[in-house]
Design a protein around this motif. Structure first.
Motif, PDB file in Angstrom:
ATOM      1  N   GLU A   1       0.810  -1.216   0.000  1.00 39.31           N
ATOM      2  CA  GLU A   1       0.000   0.000   0.000  1.00 39.31           C
ATOM      3  C   GLU A   1       0.842   1.263   0.000  1.00 39.31           C
ATOM      4  O   GLU A   1       0.456   2.253  -0.587  1.00 39.31           O
ATOM      5  CB  GLU A   1      -0.934  -0.002   1.211  1.00 39.31           C
ATOM      6  N   GLY A   2       1.964   1.265   0.650  1.00 42.68           N
ATOM      7  CA  GLY A   2       2.804   2.458   0.705  1.00 42.68           C
ATOM      8  C   GLY A   2       2.107   3.594   1.437  1.00 42.68           C
ATOM      9  O   GLY A   2       1.135   3.394   2.163  1.00 42.68           O
ATOM     10  N   ARG A   3       2.587   4.794   1.218  1.00 41.54           N
ATOM     11  CA  ARG A   3       1.937   5.962   1.817  1.00 41.54           C
ATOM     12  C   ARG A   3       1.835   7.055   0.770  1.00 41.54           C
ATOM     13  O   ARG A   3       2.663   7.162  -0.133  1.00 41.54           O
ATOM     14  CB  ARG A   3       2.676   6.443   3.058  1.00 41.54           C
ATOM     15  N   THR A   4       0.806   7.871   0.899  1.00 42.92           N
ATOM     16  CA  THR A   4       0.573   8.955  -0.034  1.00 42.92           C
ATOM     17  C   THR A   4       1.210  10.226   0.506  1.00 42.92           C
ATOM     18  O   THR A   4       1.090  10.541   1.686  1.00 42.92           O
ATOM     19  CB  THR A   4      -0.939   9.177  -0.237  1.00 42.92           C
ATOM     20  N   VAL A   5       1.902  10.950  -0.385  1.00 42.42           N
ATOM     21  CA  VAL A   5       2.587  12.176  -0.018  1.00 42.42           C
ATOM     22  C   VAL A   5       2.117  13.271  -0.964  1.00 42.42           C
ATOM     23  O   VAL A   5       2.086  13.082  -2.177  1.00 42.42           O
ATOM     24  CB  VAL A   5       4.120  12.008  -0.124  1.00 42.42           C
TER      25      VAL A   5
ATOM     26  N   SER B   1      13.536  14.254   0.117  1.00 42.33           N
ATOM     27  CA  SER B   1      13.247  14.675   1.494  1.00 42.33           C
ATOM     28  C   SER B   1      11.904  14.151   1.977  1.00 42.33           C
ATOM     29  O   SER B   1      11.706  13.957   3.172  1.00 42.33           O
ATOM     30  CB  SER B   1      13.284  16.201   1.613  1.00 42.33           C
ATOM     31  N   ARG B   2      10.974  13.904   1.062  1.00 41.18           N
ATOM     32  CA  ARG B   2       9.653  13.384   1.416  1.00 41.18           C
ATOM     33  C   ARG B   2       9.589  11.859   1.372  1.00 41.18           C
ATOM     34  O   ARG B   2       8.543  11.284   1.634  1.00 41.18           O
ATOM     35  CB  ARG B   2       8.590  13.944   0.462  1.00 41.18           C
ATOM     36  N   GLY B   3      10.703  11.219   1.019  1.00 39.00           N
ATOM     37  CA  GLY B   3      10.743   9.753   1.017  1.00 39.00           C
ATOM     38  C   GLY B   3      10.144   9.119  -0.223  1.00 39.00           C
ATOM     39  O   GLY B   3       9.773   7.951  -0.202  1.00 39.00           O
TER      40      GLY B   3
ATOM     41  N   LYS C   1       4.373  19.402 -15.513  1.00 41.56           N
ATOM     42  CA  LYS C   1       3.837  20.731 -15.225  1.00 41.56           C
ATOM     43  C   LYS C   1       3.897  21.004 -13.723  1.00 41.56           C
ATOM     44  O   LYS C   1       3.845  20.088 -12.925  1.00 41.56           O
ATOM     45  CB  LYS C   1       2.388  20.801 -15.689  1.00 41.56           C
ATOM     46  N   PRO C   2       3.989  22.267 -13.347  1.00 38.00           N
ATOM     47  CA  PRO C   2       3.943  22.598 -11.918  1.00 38.00           C
ATOM     48  C   PRO C   2       2.541  22.357 -11.368  1.00 38.00           C
ATOM     49  O   PRO C   2       1.562  22.327 -12.110  1.00 38.00           O
ATOM     50  CB  PRO C   2       4.310  24.085 -11.884  1.00 38.00           C
ATOM     51  N   GLY C   3       2.474  22.167 -10.065  1.00 35.12           N
ATOM     52  CA  GLY C   3       1.187  21.954  -9.414  1.00 35.12           C
ATOM     53  C   GLY C   3       1.370  21.221  -8.103  1.00 35.12           C
ATOM     54  O   GLY C   3       2.482  20.974  -7.646  1.00 35.12           O
ATOM     55  N   THR C   4       0.253  20.866  -7.504  1.00 37.09           N
ATOM     56  CA  THR C   4       0.254  20.079  -6.276  1.00 37.09           C
ATOM     57  C   THR C   4      -0.213  18.676  -6.634  1.00 37.09           C
ATOM     58  O   THR C   4      -1.262  18.511  -7.261  1.00 37.09           O
ATOM     59  CB  THR C   4      -0.676  20.710  -5.224  1.00 37.09           C
ATOM     60  N   PHE C   5       0.576  17.698  -6.235  1.00 39.77           N
ATOM     61  CA  PHE C   5       0.318  16.314  -6.641  1.00 39.77           C
ATOM     62  C   PHE C   5       0.300  15.399  -5.429  1.00 39.77           C
ATOM     63  O   PHE C   5       1.039  15.607  -4.480  1.00 39.77           O
ATOM     64  CB  PHE C   5       1.407  15.837  -7.613  1.00 39.77           C
ATOM     65  N   GLU C   6      -0.537  14.383  -5.511  1.00 41.69           N
ATOM     66  CA  GLU C   6      -0.553  13.324  -4.503  1.00 41.69           C
ATOM     67  C   GLU C   6       0.164  12.129  -5.120  1.00 41.69           C
ATOM     68  O   GLU C   6      -0.334  11.519  -6.056  1.00 41.69           O
ATOM     69  CB  GLU C   6      -1.981  12.982  -4.113  1.00 41.69           C
TER      70      GLU C   6
ATOM     71  N   ALA D   1      -7.137   8.765 -13.803  1.00 45.58           N
ATOM     72  CA  ALA D   1      -6.454   7.514 -14.104  1.00 45.58           C
ATOM     73  C   ALA D   1      -4.969   7.603 -13.823  1.00 45.58           C
ATOM     74  O   ALA D   1      -4.335   6.637 -13.453  1.00 45.58           O
ATOM     75  CB  ALA D   1      -6.664   7.148 -15.576  1.00 45.58           C
ATOM     76  N   ALA D   2      -4.389   8.774 -13.948  1.00 43.93           N
ATOM     77  CA  ALA D   2      -2.943   8.918 -13.750  1.00 43.93           C
ATOM     78  C   ALA D   2      -2.589   9.290 -12.328  1.00 43.93           C
ATOM     79  O   ALA D   2      -1.482   9.076 -11.895  1.00 43.93           O
ATOM     80  CB  ALA D   2      -2.399   9.981 -14.707  1.00 43.93           C
ATOM     81  N   GLY D   3      -3.488   9.856 -11.591  1.00 47.19           N
ATOM     82  CA  GLY D   3      -3.201  10.319 -10.235  1.00 47.19           C
ATOM     83  C   GLY D   3      -3.980  11.587  -9.989  1.00 47.19           C
ATOM     84  O   GLY D   3      -4.832  11.956 -10.764  1.00 47.19           O
ATOM     85  N   THR D   4      -3.655  12.268  -8.935  1.00 45.02           N
ATOM     86  CA  THR D   4      -4.398  13.466  -8.591  1.00 45.02           C
ATOM     87  C   THR D   4      -3.510  14.685  -8.734  1.00 45.02           C
ATOM     88  O   THR D   4      -2.413  14.718  -8.219  1.00 45.02           O
ATOM     89  CB  THR D   4      -4.905  13.375  -7.131  1.00 45.02           C
TER      90      THR D   4
END
Length: 130
Positions: free
Chosen positions: A51-55, A74-76, A98-103, A125-128
């Motif tokens: 499962e890992g973890r979401t960052v 730095s975020r692992g 592209k720049p942005g905020t990603f999970e 489908a690719a992520g958030t």
């Protein structure tokens, strides 16, 4: 022949052999290091399995690939920022990130992370991407 000449001749041969052996050893070690690093550019596994973890990370327009790699390290999310930079330059997403905020997840490879960052906004489908 004087004993001092024999000793200096033997010492000269020993030093030459030692230099050659050290040269071969360090050449071998360097070649193995380069091969390992080169292999990892294309085959580096994800940090974790299961499962890992979401960052959540924010990539800005002024960030270089090395800066992004340092942020991810730095975020692992990746093991090596410089390796991520090389993976970025060899990626098919080179011009699309592209720049942005990603999970992102620790179960993603660097290529999958770049795919998420290159996907159009809202592509579930690719992520958030926010």
């Amino acid at each position: 022949m004087k004993p001092i000449n024999i000793v200096s001749a033997v010492a000269g041969v020993v030093i030459k052999v030692a230099v050659v052996v050290l040269g071969v050893f360090y050449t071998y070690k360097g070649a193995m290091l380069c091969y390992d690093y080169g292999y990892r550019v294309f085959a580096e596994p994800a940090i974790s399995t299961g499962e890992g973890r979401t960052v959540t990370v924010t990539v800005t327009e002024d960030m270089s690939p090395l800066d992004i790699g340092k942020l991810f390290e730095s975020r692992g999310l990746v093991r090596d920022a410089r390796l991520f930079m090389l993976q970025y330059y060899f990626s098919e997403h080179l011009k699309d990130v592209k720049p942005g905020t990603f999970e992102l997840s620790t179960t993603m490879t660097a290529e999958e992370m770049m795919g998420v960052m290159a996907a159009p906004s809202g592509d579930a489908a690719a992520g958030t991407s926010k």
